[in-house]
Design an enzyme around this catalytic site. Structure first.
Site, mmCIF file in Angstrom:
data_model
loop_
_atom_site.group_PDB
_atom_site.id
_atom_site.type_symbol
_atom_site.label_atom_id
_atom_site.label_comp_id
_atom_site.label_asym_id
_atom_site.label_seq_id
_atom_site.Cartn_x
_atom_site.Cartn_y
_atom_site.Cartn_z
ATOM 1 N N SER A 195 0.540 -1.121 0.203
ATOM 2 C CA SER A 195 0.173 -0.266 -0.109
ATOM 3 C C SER A 195 0.888 1.378 -0.133
ATOM 4 C CB SER A 195 -1.220 -0.345 0.652
ATOM 5 O OG SER A 195 -0.450 0.285 2.531
ATOM 6 N N LYS A 196 0.468 1.926 -0.475
ATOM 7 C CA LYS A 196 1.149 3.459 -0.582
ATOM 8 C C LYS A 196 1.771 3.931 0.482
ATOM 9 C CE LYS A 196 -2.354 6.808 -2.965
ATOM 10 N NZ LYS A 196 -1.651 5.570 -4.007
ATOM 11 N N ARG A 197 2.180 3.147 1.793
ATOM 12 C CA ARG A 197 2.560 3.503 3.048
ATOM 13 C C ARG A 197 4.067 2.615 2.590
ATOM 14 N NH1 ARG A 197 2.940 -0.945 6.834
ATOM 15 N NH2 ARG A 197 1.448 -2.127 6.370
#
Ligand code: GLU
Length: 487
Positions: free
Chosen positions: A260-262
């Site tokens: 994911s984006k993180r």
């Protein structure tokens, strides 16, 4: 089915994810390997989450990766339209067939009634499945409900289809990647295929489209396995040939959670904006589940297509190693010819006035700065000193290098002598050799001499080849910067 026809069917609710890029790639490779067709279909039935910007992003990203489709919304084809929202008149016809065959029924339950059923299931700690309350409504009851103003949804009758085609209550299929997969379909519940507003649900639309588009092999993520069981029953209920399925393991982040984006970039366009080359990205993505028979990991897509065998795809999850992608990207940057690299670097040099350099100077700058680049955007911080009259001096460079007596001596002598030099590389090379020699006799190491010059001219203690840098900057700028560094 004789012709191999595969597809990628993204839902445009976001920019093209690297996971979708991998699925698209494996489909594309499978088509190439088998002289088949690769189809792009946009699954935009969820109008609220769909946007044209995402659709454009999907098109652009797939094209940038070289995953060109044979049929799709823009190029057309025999089985269009290839955008689900343009196919809404197709689905009711097939829902009607299922109704007539008894594999589907109208459901008049209101959202409140369904919510209540769910609450009861939750209270009893049971998995929720629809009660089938509407399965056997009589024509009179239906007419009555219609008269009340209720609009029915259409549900697929799982048990009916299961019993008709797989009397054992277990459904099995031979997955191209994972081998035999089995499921007891009792737990699925009769799912909605057409909503009361007339829109098809994913599981229904996807079957109708794959069927009408004559898709022979469906290769997609393993998160769709439970859908596959439902979809197989729909094919069978319609009397259609069931395509072959292959489910790919998931792509996980290095910490084994969902990517994911993180963790960093996840959309292809984000990687491109950061300075990843699409050739590197597609090569990297191919290795998420597939491995080359000769162990040679750096491989362009064409070579991968030769070597690709669907049965050899790993059925387990793959880890998205950003470090490995970086390694691969730096390798691909090294392989670029200079003219291509010059063009590709331009977006990352937007904050500088490139017109300060003529083509020969720009070429030379790229030649001497390309080596350490991992991603194209690394160039931004590598080259500020090639631009502007003056240069920003890093504070510790000022105190530790420029402020020393030795440096000041070097710079004064340099300013004096360099006035008379020609600033082409060959000449500078000779002159600097002599210059360093003079200081060496005074006990100053050549490295120290060059440090002083580098510090004054670039504001840094490290950077690109010094002789070439001086030649690119030219005598005027160099002397201006050196004078400025002299106290
Ligand atoms: N639109 C679906 C998705 O993006 C397609 C799934 C499929 O390949 O059937 O997940």
């Amino acid at each position: 089915m004789s012709e191999v026809r595969v597809r990628i069917a993204p839902s445009p609710s976001g920019n093209l994810h690297v996971g979708t890029a991998r699925t698209a790639l494996f489909n594309y490779l499978f088509a190439k390997k088998n002289n088949g067709k690769f189809v792009l279909r946009i699954e935009d039935t969820d109008a609220e989450r769909t946007s044209q910007a995402y659709i454009d992003n999907i098109f652009d990203s797939l094209k940038a990766l070289g995953l060109n489709w044979d049929e799709g919304p823009d190029v057309g084809g025999e089985y269009g339209p290839y955008t689900q929202s343009e196919r809404f008149d197709i689905y009711p016809k097939y829902a009607q067939i299922l109704l007539e065959k008894g594999f589907a029924y109208e459901c008049f339950c209101t959202p409140e009634e369904l919510e209540q059923e769910k609450e009861v299931a939750t209270a009893n700690k049971q998995a929720y499945v629809y009660s089938k309350k509407c399965e056997n409504l009589t024509e009179e009851e239906k007419a009555q409900l219609r008269a009340e103003g209720r609009k029915p949804a259409i549900r697929f009758n799982i048990a009916k289809a299961q019993k008709a085609f797989h009397p054992t209550s277990e459904l099995a299929f031979d997955d191209l990647v994972k081998g035999e997969l089995k499921q007891n379909t009792d737990l699925f519940g009769d799912f909605v295929i057409m909503k009361s507003n007339g829109a098809p649900t994913y599981n229904f639309a996807v079957v109708i489209d794959d069927m009408l588009m004559k898709i022979s092999h469906i290769i997609r993520g393993e998160d769709h396995i439970s859908n596959t069981f439902k979809q197989i029953l729909i094919y069978e209920a319609l009397g259609a040939e069931v395509p072959k399925f292959g489910h790919l393991g998931m792509i996980l982040a290095p910490d084994r959670s969902k990517l994911s984006k993180r963790h960093g970039a996840t959309a292809v366009s984000e990687f491109v904006e950061k300075g990843y080359l699409t050739d590197a990205l597609i090569n990297f993505v191919a290795l998420l589940g597939w491995s080359p028979s000769d162990g040679e990991e750096i491989k362009p897509v064409d070579a991968i297509a030769q070597d690709f065998r669907i049965g050899e795809i790993s059925s387990s999850n793959s880890i998205f190693e950003y470090d490995k992608l970086n390694w691969m990207n730096s390798h691909y940057i090294k392989m670029l010819d200079i003219e291509t690299l010059k063009e590709k670097l331009k977006p990352f040099l937007a904050k500088y006035d490139l017109s300060e350099l003529n083509d020969a100077q720009y070429t030379r700058m790229v030649e001497i700065t390309r080596e350490p680049l991992t991603i194209l955007s690394d160039i931004t911080d590598a080259v500020p000193y090639f631009f502007g009259e003056t240069v920003e001096i890093e504070p510790e460079v000022q105190t530790e290098v420029l402020d020393t007596e030795v440096s000041q001596d070097v710079l004064k002598a340099f300013a004096e002598q360099a006035k008379g030099w020609e600033f082409d590389e060959e000449n500078l090379h000779e002159k600097l050799e002599v210059f360093r020699g003079e200081f060496k006799e005074k006990g100053i190491k050549p490295k120290q001499t060059m440090w002083a010059i580098r510090a004054a001219v670039t504001g840094r203690t490290r950077g690109a080849d010094m002789t070439a840098t001086l030649a690119i900057l030219g005598k005027d700028k160099v002397l201006k910067r050196v004078e400025k560094a002299i106290k």
